[in-house]
Scaffold this active site. Structure first.
Site, mmCIF file in Angstrom:
data_model
loop_
_atom_site.group_PDB
_atom_site.id
_atom_site.type_symbol
_atom_site.label_atom_id
_atom_site.label_comp_id
_atom_site.label_asym_id
_atom_site.label_seq_id
_atom_site.Cartn_x
_atom_site.Cartn_y
_atom_site.Cartn_z
ATOM 1 N N TYR A 239 -87.344 -27.727 43.117
ATOM 2 C CA TYR A 239 -87.517 -29.129 43.164
ATOM 3 C C TYR A 239 -88.010 -29.418 44.515
ATOM 4 O O TYR A 239 -88.611 -29.405 45.160
ATOM 5 C CB TYR A 239 -86.876 -30.022 42.639
ATOM 6 C CG TYR A 239 -87.336 -31.684 42.592
ATOM 7 C CD1 TYR A 239 -88.696 -32.206 43.028
ATOM 8 C CD2 TYR A 239 -86.544 -32.777 42.662
ATOM 9 C CE1 TYR A 239 -89.540 -33.350 43.379
ATOM 10 C CE2 TYR A 239 -87.138 -34.220 43.692
ATOM 11 C CZ TYR A 239 -88.574 -34.264 44.170
ATOM 12 O OH TYR A 239 -88.895 -35.491 44.441
ATOM 13 N N LYS A 243 -90.395 -28.915 47.374
ATOM 14 C CA LYS A 243 -91.079 -29.767 48.274
ATOM 15 C C LYS A 243 -90.808 -29.459 49.834
ATOM 16 O O LYS A 243 -91.902 -30.091 50.385
ATOM 17 C CB LYS A 243 -90.600 -31.523 47.409
ATOM 18 C CG LYS A 243 -90.223 -31.517 46.042
ATOM 19 C CD LYS A 243 -91.784 -32.446 45.873
ATOM 20 C CE LYS A 243 -92.102 -33.789 46.462
ATOM 21 N NZ LYS A 243 -94.037 -34.012 46.707
#
Length: 493
Positions: A239, A243
């Site tokens: 994640y 990002k």
């Protein structure tokens, strides 16, 4: 930095919101509709095959939620006509060129009419499949920026990232509001190339298909690939790695666009608006609270003195709206905002544990057999070695014994064995996913955000409506009277 009335800015504006079914997007959408009914149009990009399935998602996953009850009470019988007038559904896919918009007429309308784009589309699963996470969190940013450059009236693009792009926070001190540039890594390993990462994914998928791997096998391999690629360059999970690469693409591709990056920390239930305690889905620290409240978390790993940086969703949304106005038509700005609490209102894990114990002791969850679940003080171990030792002595030996007893007594203890095994798996998975954040000793500098708050106070912003100062939060009151009751109502129901 010049600021004025947020309500005035929103009037007669058309705003494209990506990731419209997400938690923050819903809070943002509700806020705009409630405080500025004279907004011109809100284009909601949601993943859907066609207009019919988009409409179904709108009613089931967005306006059908309890979050909109204040607006429904305010508008009464006019609610549906108001919503249909203000909202335009955009079936699409952020991981495709032109955001996957098949309807060319609608696409041209959005190009001509959009004043603001707020990019909230993301997958927030820590161990998402790498191909999915890369498509949404990284290359989705490229497609949003390419789309934004075709919007002739665009004043500002707000990209919502996460404060945890900083990685594990193993270092102490302040993490600055600094941008990432192409090729940056957290551990000094050189060679991070976003296009090469896409090739890694393609090659691995091709290899798996040639081997005749099942969908389940492909899913597991792609999950493992994401974690290994993240760790190669110093990030703890897929994640935050994807990002961070998304932010790199913002810096590389933005050109003359006015762009602002918002980095919230751990987003929790609403503090005040539209009412206190609204939440949806099990979010980061809530997964620990849910497991604890259900009696499935009796020991854990962590530092009780470490800071957990949490921030209520309504504060994040207010910061997005104020930053949006502050940076409209200002392409030279290069600003990142940390929206968190660790500098101005730090919350420690020890306090979080205390609030959980007090709340679930006074208001226990009810088990499937109708009995109150009794919670005790969680045994917190300070390092991985002592945690593994504790788990082995306390549970894994018992599990081994049950396995032998099952063999001897024709699976008589199978139910007990499966229940204990499930509890162990839950704890081990939570520890594995959240270990980087349970020893987080750093704090997120919010100097830029404080300047934004000061400019808001001095520049005509409706600060009672668009509050985002963490000093307003009383953590004890928030957890005992707002967040945990909200979590029980909306998540544990």
């Amino acid at each position: 930095m010049e600021l004025g009335s947020i309500l005035h800015f929103l009037q007669d504006k058309s705003i494209l919101i990506t990731g419209a079914t997400g938690f923050l997007a819903k809070v943002l959408l509700e806020k705009i509709l409630r405080v500025q009914p004279n907004v011109k149009k809100l284009y909601l990009l949601l993943r859907a095959e066609d207009a019919k399935s988009a409409t179904h998602r709108l009613h089931n996953e967005i306006i059908g939620k309890d979050l909109f009850r204040v607006l429904k009470e305010k508008l009464g019988a006019n609610f549906n006509s108001f919503v249909s007038k203000k909202l335009t559904l955009v079936p699409g896919d952020i991981s495709r060129e032109d955001l996957g918009l098949e309807d060319s007429i609608l696409r041209e309308e959005i190009y001509d009419q959009t004043d603001v784009i707020i990019n909230l589309a993301a997958t927030t699963n820590f161990d998402e499949r790498y191909d999915i996470s890369l498509g949404l969190n990284t290359f989705g940013v490229k497609y949003v920026i390419n789309f934004a450059k075709k919007c002739t009236k665009l004043k500002v693009l707000v990209h919502v990232s996460t404060a945890y792009v900083c990685g594990e926070g193993g270092r102490e001190g302040l993490i600055l509001e600094k941008p990432y540039h192409l090729g940056d890594s957290l551990n000094g390993v050189s060679g991070l190339d976003i296009n090469a990462e896409e090739k890694v994914v393609r090659d691995k998928l091709s290899e798996l298909q040639q081997l005749g791997a099942t969908e389940k096998e492909i899913k597991e391999v792609m999950k493992d690939l994401g974690i290994s690629r993240a760790k190669l360059y110093g990030w703890p999970n897929t994640y935050v790695f994807t990002k961070a690469m998304g932010e790199m693409l913002v810096e590389q591709l933005k050109g003359n666009l006015s762009v602002v990056i918002i980095r919230p920390s751990i987003v929790t239930s609403t503090l005040k608006e539209p009412f206190p305690g609204w939440a949806e889905g099990v979010r980061t620290i809530d997964s620990l609270a849910v497991a604890y409240g259900k009696g499935k978390l009796t020991c854990f790993l962590g530092d009780l003195k470490a800071i957990v940086d949490a921030i209520p969703a309504d504060m994040v949304v207010n910061a997005i709206l104020v930053a949006m106005v502050a940076h409209a038509n200002r392409p030279s700005d290069d600003v990142i905002y940390h929206i968190g609490s660790s500098v101005r209102r730090p919350l420690r894990y020890g306090k979080l544990q205390e609030y959980g114990f007090r709340y679930f002791t006074a208001k226990p969850c009810i088990s499937k057999d109708g009995r109150p679940v009794k919670v005790g003080k969680v045994t917190v171990l300070s390092n991985m070695d002592s945690f593994r030792r504790y788990m082995f002595i306390r549970y894994l030996l018992v599990l081994k014994g049950l396995e032998l007893a099952n063999t001897a007594f024709c699976q008589y203890f199978q139910g007990t064995y499966l229940d204990l095994n499930r509890k162990i798996q839950i704890v081990m998975r939570l520890v594995d996913l959240y270990k980087p954040y349970l020893f987080f000793k750093a704090a997120f500098d919010d100097m830029n955000t404080e300047k934004l708050r000061m400019a808001g106070r001095q520049g005509g912003v409706e600060t009672d409506l668009f509050y985002f100062d963490p000093e307003l939060i009383d953590w004890e009151d928030y957890f005992l009277n707002i967040h945990l009751p909200g979590m029980v109502k909306y998540i544990l129901k």
